[in-house]
Design a protein around this motif. Structure first.
Motif, PDB file in Angstrom:
ATOM      1  N   ILE A 162       1.866  13.049   2.552  1.00 11.15           N
ATOM      2  CA  ILE A 162       1.389  14.371   2.749  1.00 11.15           C
ATOM      3  C   ILE A 162       2.125  15.017   3.787  1.00 11.15           C
ATOM      4  O   ILE A 162       2.339  16.411   3.657  1.00 11.15           O
ATOM      5  CB  ILE A 162      -0.004  14.107   3.041  1.00 11.15           C
ATOM      6  N   LEU A 163       2.569  14.473   4.879  1.00  6.66           N
ATOM      7  CA  LEU A 163       3.165  14.980   5.970  1.00  6.66           C
ATOM      8  C   LEU A 163       4.605  15.498   5.483  1.00  6.66           C
ATOM      9  O   LEU A 163       4.973  16.698   5.908  1.00  6.66           O
ATOM     10  CB  LEU A 163       3.629  14.122   7.227  1.00  6.66           C
ATOM     11  N   VAL A 164       5.284  14.790   4.663  1.00  7.16           N
ATOM     12  CA  VAL A 164       6.577  15.391   4.101  1.00  7.16           C
ATOM     13  C   VAL A 164       6.180  16.489   3.180  1.00  7.16           C
ATOM     14  O   VAL A 164       7.025  17.608   3.235  1.00  7.16           O
ATOM     15  CB  VAL A 164       7.259  14.218   3.419  1.00  7.16           C
ATOM     16  N   ARG A 204       0.720  -1.076  -0.221  1.00  9.19           N
ATOM     17  CA  ARG A 204      -0.106  -0.027   0.175  1.00  9.19           C
ATOM     18  C   ARG A 204       0.714   1.012   0.126  1.00  9.19           C
ATOM     19  O   ARG A 204       2.127   1.213   0.761  1.00  9.19           O
ATOM     20  CB  ARG A 204      -0.838  -0.051   1.154  1.00  9.19           C
ATOM     21  N   ILE A 205       0.482   2.418  -0.543  1.00 10.45           N
ATOM     22  CA  ILE A 205       1.286   3.460  -0.884  1.00 10.45           C
ATOM     23  C   ILE A 205       0.907   4.347   0.536  1.00 10.45           C
ATOM     24  O   ILE A 205      -0.187   4.463   0.931  1.00 10.45           O
ATOM     25  CB  ILE A 205       0.728   4.294  -1.829  1.00 10.45           C
ATOM     26  N   PRO A 206       1.987   4.749   1.296  1.00  9.55           N
ATOM     27  CA  PRO A 206       1.800   5.360   2.528  1.00  9.55           C
ATOM     28  C   PRO A 206       1.315   7.095   2.333  1.00  9.55           C
ATOM     29  O   PRO A 206       2.356   7.700   2.215  1.00  9.55           O
ATOM     30  CB  PRO A 206       3.349   5.266   3.054  1.00  9.55           C
ATOM     31  N   LEU A 229       5.587  19.619   5.599  1.00  8.95           N
ATOM     32  CA  LEU A 229       7.001  20.112   6.295  1.00  8.95           C
ATOM     33  C   LEU A 229       7.771  20.810   5.276  1.00  8.95           C
ATOM     34  O   LEU A 229       8.476  21.752   5.800  1.00  8.95           O
ATOM     35  CB  LEU A 229       7.521  18.781   6.671  1.00  8.95           C
ATOM     36  N   ALA A 230       7.746  20.370   3.878  1.00  6.41           N
ATOM     37  CA  ALA A 230       8.873  20.969   3.023  1.00  6.41           C
ATOM     38  C   ALA A 230       8.268  22.330   2.559  1.00  6.41           C
ATOM     39  O   ALA A 230       8.836  23.379   2.497  1.00  6.41           O
ATOM     40  CB  ALA A 230       8.814  20.085   1.646  1.00  6.41           C
ATOM     41  N   GLY A 231       6.782  22.534   2.709  1.00  6.24           N
ATOM     42  CA  GLY A 231       6.225  23.965   2.157  1.00  6.24           C
ATOM     43  C   GLY A 231       6.322  24.621   3.216  1.00  6.24           C
ATOM     44  O   GLY A 231       6.551  25.834   3.021  1.00  6.24           O
ATOM     45  N   ALA A 232       6.202  24.356   4.500  1.00  5.20           N
ATOM     46  CA  ALA A 232       6.390  24.968   5.724  1.00  5.20           C
ATOM     47  C   ALA A 232       7.967  25.791   5.776  1.00  5.20           C
ATOM     48  O   ALA A 232       8.087  26.893   5.889  1.00  5.20           O
ATOM     49  CB  ALA A 232       6.087  24.604   6.955  1.00  5.20           C
ATOM     50  N   LEU A 233       8.648  24.627   5.577  1.00  6.04           N
ATOM     51  CA  LEU A 233      10.141  25.217   5.734  1.00  6.04           C
ATOM     52  C   LEU A 233      10.560  26.251   4.493  1.00  6.04           C
ATOM     53  O   LEU A 233      11.197  27.189   4.623  1.00  6.04           O
ATOM     54  CB  LEU A 233      11.072  23.928   5.291  1.00  6.04           C
ATOM     55  N   GLY A 234       9.857  26.111   3.071  1.00 12.72           N
ATOM     56  CA  GLY A 234      10.009  26.999   2.314  1.00 12.72           C
ATOM     57  C   GLY A 234       9.305  28.368   2.517  1.00 12.72           C
ATOM     58  O   GLY A 234       9.894  29.364   2.192  1.00 12.72           O
ATOM     59  N   TYR A 235       8.223  28.244   3.234  1.00 17.02           N
ATOM     60  CA  TYR A 235       7.574  29.694   3.600  1.00 17.02           C
ATOM     61  C   TYR A 235       8.497  30.286   4.564  1.00 17.02           C
ATOM     62  O   TYR A 235       8.821  31.413   4.357  1.00 17.02           O
ATOM     63  CB  TYR A 235       6.165  29.187   3.909  1.00 17.02           C
ATOM     64  N   LEU A 236       9.065  29.403   5.642  1.00 14.45           N
ATOM     65  CA  LEU A 236       9.925  30.289   6.470  1.00 14.45           C
ATOM     66  C   LEU A 236      11.160  30.781   5.892  1.00 14.45           C
ATOM     67  O   LEU A 236      11.669  32.203   6.230  1.00 14.45           O
ATOM     68  CB  LEU A 236      10.208  29.375   7.644  1.00 14.45           C
ATOM     69  N   ILE A 237      11.766  30.118   5.131  1.00 13.07           N
ATOM     70  CA  ILE A 237      12.864  30.737   4.441  1.00 13.07           C
ATOM     71  C   ILE A 237      12.653  31.831   3.516  1.00 13.07           C
ATOM     72  O   ILE A 237      13.453  32.786   3.575  1.00 13.07           O
ATOM     73  CB  ILE A 237      13.687  29.653   3.378  1.00 13.07           C
ATOM     74  N   SER A 238      11.605  31.856   3.093  1.00 11.08           N
ATOM     75  CA  SER A 238      10.954  33.359   1.959  1.00 11.08           C
ATOM     76  C   SER A 238      10.777  34.215   3.198  1.00 11.08           C
ATOM     77  O   SER A 238      11.107  35.555   2.724  1.00 11.08           O
ATOM     78  CB  SER A 238       9.959  32.876   1.319  1.00 11.08           C
TER      79      SER A 238
END
Length: 191
Positions: free
Chosen positions: A39-41, A32-34, A44-53
């Motif tokens: 979605i969590l990864v 099964r595909i997790p 987290l990547a989107g939140a990190l990108g937003y903080l950097i910007s």
């Protein structure tokens, strides 16, 4: 009779039974595909990108202070880069320590006219005293066995010395303690 178990095939049944459903051997269950982990990864990547910007954007929006009003005509001061300036020391202890003078009062060592003795054992039998004397001799020190008679009877004492200084007696005492010769006591010799 030797059997080859590795190449052994399934025994053929003589009955006319039907093959197993599905036509082939047991299939491995499909993985099964997790989706939750993916979605969590991504979140987290989107939140990190937003903080950097946000951090990058706030660095360029530094608001300069209003320049002071000048009543007489002067040339504006040249902009100073804070990186090019030499840091100013806040502490003065370096200068204070360089100029500090420490006075130490060392008392004169009192030379005792009486020498020191060290007793490392007291035994009822002379044989035990001689054994301790031999253990001390293995450490490179010279001991004596002295016989003394008191109200409790005859005792054989193992004594080192006389020492001119207590420091030398302490040095020999620590040497004996390292070789497991315990219970040595240092005292002033009174004649």
């Amino acid at each position: 009779m030797a059997r080859d178990y590795v190449r052994r095939s399934k025994p053929k049944s003589k009955s006319n039974s039907r093959p197993a459903r599905g036509g082939s051997r047991n299939r491995a269950p499909q993985r099964r595909i997790p989706w939750l982990a993916i979605i969590l990864v991504l979140l987290l990547a989107g939140a990190l990108g937003y903080l950097i910007s946000l951090v990058k954007g706030s660095a360029g929006q530094h608001r300069p202070e209003a320049p002071p009003t000048v009543t007489h005509t002067q040339a504006p001061p040249a902009p100073v880069n804070p990186i090019d300036q030499k840091p100013v020391e806040k502490w003065r202890y370096i200068e204070q320590l360089e100029n500090k003078e420490v006075v130490v009062h060392v008392p004169e060592a009192e030379e005792s006219t009486q020498p020191y003795l060290m007793q490392c054992g007291s035994f009822r039998s002379a044989a035990q005293a001689e054994q301790l004397k031999a253990r001390i001799a293995f450490q490179g020190l010279e001991a004596q066995v002295r016989r003394s008679t008191g109200s409790n009877g005859v005792w054989y004492r193992v004594i080192l010395g006389p020492y001119d200084s207590k420091r030398l007696a302490e040095t020999h005492k620590h040497k004996l303690l390292r070789s497991n010769v315990n219970h040595c006591a240092i005292w002033l010799w009174e004649g």
